[in-house]
Design an enzyme around this catalytic site. Sequence first.
Site, PDB file in Angstrom:
ATOM      1  N   ASP A  33      -2.808  -1.778  -7.995  1.00 48.37           N
ATOM      2  CA  ASP A  33      -3.415  -3.108  -8.072  1.00 48.37           C
ATOM      3  C   ASP A  33      -2.833  -3.834  -9.287  1.00 48.37           C
ATOM      4  O   ASP A  33      -1.946  -3.311  -9.969  1.00 48.37           O
ATOM      5  CB  ASP A  33      -4.940  -3.012  -8.130  1.00 48.37           C
ATOM      6  CG  ASP A  33      -5.447  -2.244  -9.341  1.00 48.37           C
ATOM      7  OD1 ASP A  33      -4.722  -2.127 -10.352  1.00 48.37           O
ATOM      8  OD2 ASP A  33      -6.599  -1.768  -9.287  1.00 48.37           O
ATOM      9  N   SER A  34      -3.317  -5.019  -9.564  1.00 47.30           N
ATOM     10  CA  SER A  34      -2.730  -5.818 -10.642  1.00 47.30           C
ATOM     11  C   SER A  34      -2.882  -5.153 -12.008  1.00 47.30           C
ATOM     12  O   SER A  34      -1.974  -5.232 -12.843  1.00 47.30           O
ATOM     13  CB  SER A  34      -3.311  -7.234 -10.652  1.00 47.30           C
ATOM     14  OG  SER A  34      -4.722  -7.179 -10.770  1.00 47.30           O
TER      15      SER A  34
END
Length: 76
Positions: A33-34
């Site tokens: 994810d980010s």
Amino acid sequence: MLERMKEIIAEQLSAQADTITLTTSFKEDLGADSLDLFELVMALEDEYSVEIPSEDLEKLTTVGEVINYLKEKGVE
């Protein structure tokens, strides 16, 4: 460079280094994810003494793209 990159990615994303290839996608294949990507970029910046702006990071989706990007920045 690929071998060291695999070690860093495996450590940062809790992945198996032997499953990482140039075409491995951070999001699709590794489930990053980010926040994972941000931490990975920090590790890469430390390892290779290079800065990776966030607008460039958005374009780098595979391991091979990151390696090519670093080579363009003069990293061997």
